[in-house]
Every structure is written in C-alpha cells, then in structure tokens.
Design a protein around this motif. Structure first.
Motif, PDB file in Angstrom:
ATOM      1  N   ASN A 140      -5.828 -12.703   9.110  1.00 17.32           N
ATOM      2  CA  ASN A 140      -5.877 -11.872  10.308  1.00 17.32           C
ATOM      3  C   ASN A 140      -7.093 -12.233  11.160  1.00 17.32           C
ATOM      4  OD1 ASN A 140      -3.614 -10.598   9.281  1.00 17.32           O
ATOM      5  ND2 ASN A 140      -4.813  -9.036   8.250  1.00 17.32           N
ATOM      6  N   ASN A 466     -11.805  -8.163  21.504  1.00 14.39           N
ATOM      7  CA  ASN A 466     -11.005  -9.211  20.893  1.00 14.39           C
ATOM      8  C   ASN A 466      -9.598  -8.661  20.674  1.00 14.39           C
ATOM      9  OD1 ASN A 466     -10.360 -11.660  19.670  1.00 14.39           O
ATOM     10  ND2 ASN A 466     -12.182 -11.658  18.373  1.00 14.39           N
ATOM     11  N   ALA A 467      -8.719  -9.480  20.143  1.00 21.03           N
ATOM     12  CA  ALA A 467      -7.370  -9.042  19.803  1.00 21.03           C
ATOM     13  C   ALA A 467      -6.942  -9.862  18.599  1.00 21.03           C
ATOM     14  CB  ALA A 467      -6.418  -9.283  20.973  1.00 21.03           C
ATOM     15  N   VAL A 468      -5.949  -9.372  17.862  1.00 21.46           N
ATOM     16  CA  VAL A 468      -5.616 -10.064  16.613  1.00 21.46           C
ATOM     17  C   VAL A 468      -4.151  -9.895  16.254  1.00 21.46           C
ATOM     18  CG1 VAL A 468      -6.288  -8.100  15.130  1.00 21.46           C
ATOM     19  CG2 VAL A 468      -6.402 -10.407  14.199  1.00 21.46           C
ATOM     20  N   ASN A 469      -3.598 -10.956  15.670  1.00 23.95           N
ATOM     21  CA  ASN A 469      -2.249 -10.921  15.113  1.00 23.95           C
ATOM     22  C   ASN A 469      -2.376 -10.872  13.594  1.00 23.95           C
ATOM     23  OD1 ASN A 469       0.164 -12.201  13.802  1.00 23.95           O
ATOM     24  ND2 ASN A 469       0.896 -12.289  15.904  1.00 23.95           N
ATOM     25  N   MET A 476       0.166  -6.465  15.448  1.00 27.30           N
ATOM     26  CA  MET A 476      -0.906  -6.917  16.326  1.00 27.30           C
ATOM     27  C   MET A 476      -1.806  -5.744  16.669  1.00 27.30           C
ATOM     28  SD  MET A 476       1.036  -9.381  18.998  1.00 27.30           S
ATOM     29  CE  MET A 476       2.544  -8.519  18.807  1.00 27.30           C
ATOM     30  N   PHE A 478      -4.511  -4.631  19.699  1.00 24.89           N
ATOM     31  CA  PHE A 478      -5.209  -4.889  20.961  1.00 24.89           C
ATOM     32  C   PHE A 478      -6.232  -3.771  21.178  1.00 24.89           C
ATOM     33  CE2 PHE A 478      -1.125  -7.029  21.548  1.00 24.89           C
ATOM     34  CZ  PHE A 478      -1.587  -8.300  21.836  1.00 24.89           C
ATOM     35  N   HIS A 507      -0.675 -14.803  23.764  1.00 23.86           N
ATOM     36  CA  HIS A 507      -1.293 -15.585  22.691  1.00 23.86           C
ATOM     37  C   HIS A 507      -1.054 -14.905  21.337  1.00 23.86           C
ATOM     38  CE1 HIS A 507      -4.936 -17.771  20.915  1.00 23.86           C
ATOM     39  NE2 HIS A 507      -4.796 -16.744  20.086  1.00 23.86           N
ATOM     40  N   GLU A 508      -1.334 -13.624  21.274  1.00 28.47           N
ATOM     41  CA  GLU A 508      -1.185 -12.914  19.993  1.00 28.47           C
ATOM     42  C   GLU A 508       0.287 -12.826  19.578  1.00 28.47           C
ATOM     43  OE1 GLU A 508      -3.644 -12.584  18.174  1.00 28.47           O
ATOM     44  OE2 GLU A 508      -5.247 -12.753  19.648  1.00 28.47           O
ATOM     45  N   HIS A 511       1.458 -16.029  18.022  1.00 26.25           N
ATOM     46  CA  HIS A 511       0.984 -16.333  16.661  1.00 26.25           C
ATOM     47  C   HIS A 511       2.064 -16.032  15.625  1.00 26.25           C
ATOM     48  CE1 HIS A 511      -2.968 -17.886  16.812  1.00 26.25           C
ATOM     49  NE2 HIS A 511      -3.553 -16.825  17.330  1.00 26.25           N
ATOM     50  N   GLU A 568      -4.260 -21.992  17.206  1.00 25.92           N
ATOM     51  CA  GLU A 568      -4.816 -21.276  18.358  1.00 25.92           C
ATOM     52  C   GLU A 568      -4.430 -21.966  19.667  1.00 25.92           C
ATOM     53  OE1 GLU A 568      -6.010 -18.411  18.138  1.00 25.92           O
ATOM     54  OE2 GLU A 568      -6.189 -18.339  15.957  1.00 25.92           O
ATOM     55  N   ALA A 571      -0.968 -21.114  20.459  1.00 23.41           N
ATOM     56  CA  ALA A 571      -0.919 -19.728  20.929  1.00 23.41           C
ATOM     57  C   ALA A 571      -1.406 -19.629  22.374  1.00 23.41           C
ATOM     58  CB  ALA A 571      -1.751 -18.834  20.020  1.00 23.41           C
TER      59      ALA A 571
END
Ligand SMILES: [Zn+2]
Length: 669
Positions: A140, A466-469, A476, A478, A507-508, A511, A568, A571
């Motif tokens: 993650n 930041n943001a994450v998948n 996800m 945000f 982008h996320e 992924h 990345e 993505a």
C-alpha cells in the motif's frame, strides 16, 4: 517556539500560476520548465528541507493547521484518557526540551542494560525480537525500510484474502537501502565514511569505550546485512514476496537465529503461518546472527537503540544525528523547527485522532461531495477506456470491469475512526510516550490477525498530502489534505482540477490495473486474471515505458530506474489519460473556455505539470532514485509526451526534445 501564520504569498492562488511559467521555453523541449521555469528560478529550498514544491507547500500549510488544532487540544482541559487530552499531552511532552535535556540518556538506560545483559544467542534473539515493530508495508504505502532487523506488516493474505497474515520484511540498516553499502560510486563512498563517524558518535553518546573501532565493526556487520538484502526493485515485485513459511520451517530455511525466542519476544508466540517477503535475506541475516561475534551484535544494538530514539533524547544527541541524516543524507542544512517535528511525532503516534480534529475543521462536506463526484467520473472514464481497448480479450475486459465495480474508494477520512483506547500518554515522558505508541501500533496490528478483513480500513491519515491504492483490498484512500488547492480548488475552472487531482485519482484507480494490480483479482487474490496474449501486450508496452524512463539521467553516474518505477509510471500515464477523458466527458461535447490565452487543453496539461512542480537537493534526489518507486517529479511531468492531445495542444513537432513518433508513444490503457 510556536508556529506563526503561513505567509500569504506562499498560499496557492486559485487558477494557473501564469507568473511561474517560463514561456521562453518551448513546451515540446522541456514541458516542466515551460510550466514552472520562473517559479523554479525564483524559489529557494528552505534550509530545513531537502525538497520544496507544490506538495511541500501544502504539507507546510497542513502542519500549521494541525499545530493550531494541537495547541487548542493542549488548552482544552479535555477529560483524562480522551483522545484530545492524549494529543495535547503527547505534543506538550515532545516540546518540553528542558525536561528532555535534563534526563539525558536516562530514559534509554533500561534498553542499554538489557543489551549489556545479553550472554548468549538466545538472549540476543530475544532482544532482536523485542525490537520488531509494525513499521513496513509492502503493497500500500510501499515502505520497505525498517532499521530493526526485520519489520512486520499485517495485511490480507495474498492467497486467501479473507484472512490477515503477518508479513515479515528484511531490515537492520541505518542507511536507507543496500545500495548505500554496496555501490562503488564516489558519492556513496563519501557517505559511507561519514556514516562510520556517525555510528561512532552515537556509540560515544552511550559511553561505549573506543567508539571509533567499534563503529568499524558495526558498519561491517551492516554491510554484510546489506549484501544479504534483496534490492529495492526485487522487493517491489509482489511475485517475489508471496512466500508462505510455517513457523516450524524457519529453523531449516533460515538457521542461525533462535526463531522461537525471537517470535516469543515479538508477540508472535502463537502465530503458525508467516509470509516472508525476501527469503534469501532472511537466510543470510540469520546466518550472521549465529556467526558474527556477540560483542559486535551488542554494539550494533546499542547504536540502533540510540539512533532510533534521537527525536526524544537530549538535543546533543539530536544535533549529532542531524549532522549525518541532514546535510549528508538528505541535503537539508538545518533541522526542522521543533514544533514541526512535534506535529510529525504526534501524527505518527495518534494520527487518526488528529485527523478527526483536522477534517471536522478543514474538510467541508461540500468538498467531500465534489471529490466523490470526480472519483465517479474518473472511474467511468476508465471503464470506457477498457471497453474501447482493441488488444484486450473480452474475458479479460469482463474481469477488469468486475474489478472496477468493486473498488472501495475512501474520500477525505475513514467511515469509522480507529480507537486509541489503551494507549497510555504520560505528560512529561516524551521518550516513554514514543515507545508506548510504537508498541500500541504493533499490538493493534497483531490483534488484526484474529479478526475478519476490514476493507474500509485506511492506511493513510486524513492530514496526509498524498493518496494511495490498496491493491489486495481493491480500495483507495484520498486523504482530505490532498483534496485542497493547488490540486483541488472550487474557486477555479474544473479543467484545472482534472489536470491536477483528476490525474492523481486516475493514477490511483489505474494501480488496480498496472503491472502489479493486474496480478490481483476482484477479491484481492494474487492470481493473474489476464489471458497470456493480453499480458504479453501489456508487458511489451511496459518495456517501452521502462526504456523511456531509463533514458532520463539527472546525474552522469545515475539514471532514473525504469523498471523500479514502472508501476508508478504506468499509473501516471493511465491517470493522465483517464483524467483527460473525464474532463472531456464533463464538458458534454462543449469546448472549455480559453483563459489568459490558454485553451482548455493547454490549461489541462499546464495544470498537470504545475502539480508536479518542485525542487530537490542532490543527496535527496539520489536517495529517491535509489529507493523510491516513483520517478522524480520533473520526469513525471514529462508523461505528457505519450499523449496525442498534448502534441496538438502545443503544436509539438518532430525535432523537439520531448517529441515521440506516434508509434513510440506508450499506450497502455
Ligand atoms: Zn502510485
């Protein structure tokens, strides 16, 4: 030292930063300079920073806001044991440098005593086990670094996504990556010499006699650990990491460490099954536990005990440690103000409790609604792209659409806030608070092993820019802090949001379908759902992208690592493409209005390049290239060269430095 208000000129203004562009640069030659050249020329990286740019400006703003919330918590006289009281006490204790300095190294004494008492390898294993923390994350947040011998990450099992498993990752180094120990370049050789001095300085702080000689032994041990390590690129490949080991197998597969003693001390006494992310490293490191003299291990442990606690030990120790980790390793010339470090420390210990205060105050419901609508547009645009793909087999498309349908998207903050009940915060005990917070996080991770998988769990706090998948969870996050200007701004035309936060959301989302996401099905199980022909096509386009990034060379002796950053970069490309589509869809066929002489498409792409604006010091850039899965920001801005609409928008012709012939433009999605 209390924070002042953020100077007005640093606050992002709505709209594009026309004054920050350099229109004397041809967009096709250097799009990053074209969009940011004047800003780059005018901006100095602050002395306490190794990087500065769009995201750091937002981090600074968010830190100031959080500091204000924390100071209100300090003043609030909230009930004992409430989260607000814990936040106030944690921060106040961290800021009480007079008390911290007066204690000197005393808080560390019990740890140093337990190291001094080690008489055999079993006790060594116990002390090493007691050092295990839940401080890594392979999928993650992709954090592969822990200074402890190994790191723990509790997450969904990749074969059986209905259960959590304990993932064990390699560790044990005081520098960020194995390349710092093994690369023969002049810059790494110089850093190694300074690092040995740093080890000696930390050992001297703990009154170890003849610290220079002992530092040599510690450095040699770490170098041998480093040589056993998998590289960053190998660690980033999930197929290498999914190795299930039963508890009984450790003795045979990684002999040398007393695993029973290690697991008992780590709180994993009953655990029967593990996932070992870098098996060869576990074998190699365990051999060293048996073969390297016990005295050397004890010096190693003393060094790491001091080094890990510098933030909450006396300023003499902190200043000495900064001399290495600041100027040498990151390029920062000055320590961050104590209050900024206090905010970071409080965020690390009580992040979601702080995040709750943050979102109540700074994340309006209207922005949450607007962000959710944008996510929905991006997912719809991505779905349409999947439908239109010519190379993808119908069976694979069906799986991809199924995966898209189950994506669990968290916007702003989690639906349920994690509890900090059981975390003891003692006013006046900065060291103890830090230690207890780490152990609280470890116990919380271990407790998950007995619970059902929670797909609504967040892995990033709302005040994170930041943001994450979460690939295995098909989810996800945000965070609220990235849903603000200059990424997301209700005061400006929507096209600018699509170029900035839209590309990040895309982008996320992508992924879930990149070289790693393609390996996880809709349930989060690690199994390739693509037909062999589809996967082959995907890999061929990927290799084009690897070559494109391998060619970026910020230093004569160091290029961007195309393979390490591949996921990345895919993505970025897919995110920008999907966001471009979503922006067009949002206009329903109408053209976006021209603003300040820039067409809608021009605004979209400039907004994208400005969202990556930033400067970085040389040591930090080298570190990033070696250890980060993301390409440096200036190259992320060059993603545009793969998109036909960018050529049309700026009239980019053959001969321009960024020009790619249509056949060389990478089209993954
Ligand atoms: Zn990413």
């Amino acid at each position: 030292m209390a924070p002042g208000p953020l100077p007005a000129q640093q606050l992002p203004a709505p709209g594009l930063d026309r004054g920050g562009m350099d229109t004397t640069v041809a967009p096709g030659n250097d799009f990053f300079e074209y969009a940011n050249g004047t800003w780059l020329e005018r901006t100095e990286i602050p002395a306490d920073r190794s990087t500065y740019g769009a995201s750091v400006v937002l981090v600074e703003l968010t830190d100031r806001r959080v500091a204000e919330l924390i100071q209100n918590a300090v003043k609030s006289d909230a009930p004992a044991d409430s989260d607000v009281r814990k936040i106030g006490d944690y921060y106040t204790s961290f800021m009480d440098t007079a008390a911290i300095n007066a204690k000197g190294l005393a808080p560390l004494r019990p740890t140093l005593d337990s190291i001094a008492a080690i008489r055999d390898r079993k006790e060594l294993a116990r002390v090493l086990g007691a050092g295990l923390r839940a401080d890594v994350d392979a999928l993650n947040n992709t954090n592969f670094y822990t200074p402890n011998l190994f790191g723990l990450w509790v997450a969904q099992d990749l074969d059986d996504p209905t259960h959590y498993s304990p993932f064990l990752l390699q560790g044990g180094l005081g520098m960020p990556d194995r390349s710092y120990y093994v690369d023969s370049s002049a810059s790494m050789t110089a850093i190694r010499a300074k690092y040995q001095e740093h080890i000696a300085a930390m050992l001297a702080m703990a009154d170890v006699p003849d610290p220079a000689a002992k530092a040599g032994g510690v450095f040699e041990l770490e170098s041998r650990i480093a040589r056993a390590h998998a590289s960053r690129q190998e660690s980033g490949n999930v197929s290498n990491g999914n190795n299930h080991w039963a508890r009984g197998e450790f003795g045979a597969k990684a002999p040398g460490l007393d695993w029973e003693a290690y697991f008992d001390a780590a709180g994993l006494g009953k655990q029967q099954r593990f996932v070992v992310w870098q098996p060869a490293a576990f074998t190699g490191i365990s051999t060293l536990v048996a073969s390297v003299p016990l005295e050397t291990w004890k010096h190693y442990l003393v060094f790491h005990a001091v080094n890990a606690a510098v933030a909450v030990l006396s300023s003499t120790v902190g200043d000495k440690a900064f001399a290495f980790y600041g100027p040498v390793l990151s390029g920062a010339q000055q320590q961050r103000d104590r209050w900024k470090r206090g905010v970071s420390a409080t965020n690390a210990a009580l992040g979601f409790a702080v995040g709750k205060l943050y979102t109540e105050r700074f994340f309006p419901a209207a922005e949450k609604t607007r962000a959710k609508a944008m996510v929905a547009n991006l997912i719809a645009a991505f779905g349409r792209r999947i439908d239109r793909l010519e190379w993808m087999a119908p069976a694979t498309k069906k799986e991809a659409k199924a995966k898209l349908a189950v994506l669990k998207v968290g916007v702003g903050f989690p639906d349920t806030w994690p509890s900090y009940q059981g975390l003891e915060v003692v006013k006046g005990d900065a060291f103890g608070n830090a230690r207890r917070a780490e152990l609280f996080a470890l116990r919380r991770s271990l407790a998950k092993l007995d619970k059902p998988v929670d797909r609504a769990e967040w892995v990033m706090t709302p005040q994170t820019v930041n943001a994450v998948n979460l690939p295995a969870m098909n989810a996800m996050n945000f965070p609220a802090a990235i849903l603000q200007p200059p990424y997301f701004d209700s005061r400006r035309p929507a096209v600018l949001d699509y170029g900035a936060i839209g590309a990040i959301i895309g982008h996320e989302v992508s992924h879930s379908f990149d070289n790693q996401g393609a390996l996880f099905d809709a349930r989060g199980r690690l199994h390739n759902w693509w037909t062999p022909a589809d996967f082959k096509h995907f890999e061929r386009s990927s290799q084009q992208l690897v070559r494109q990034y391998d060619a970026y060379r910020p230093f004569p002796d160091l290029a961007v690592k195309g393979q390490q950053t591949l996921g990345e970069n895919i993505a970025d490309l897919a995110g920008l493409t999907a966001s471009y589509d979503a922006y067009k869809l949002s206009l329903g066929g109408k053209a976006a209005p021209t603003v300040d002489g820039l067409t809608g498409d021009q605004q979209f792409f400039v907004s994208f390049a400005q969202s990556w604006r930033g400067k970085i010091r040389e040591p930090a850039l080298r570190n990033r290239i070696l250890t980060d899965g993301h390409a440096p920001p200036q190259y992320r801005a060059s993603t545009v060269r793969n998109i036909d609409a960018w050529y049309k928008a700026f009239g980019v012709k053959p001969g321009a430095a960024l020009y790619l012939a249509p056949a060389d433009r990478v089209r993954v999605w």
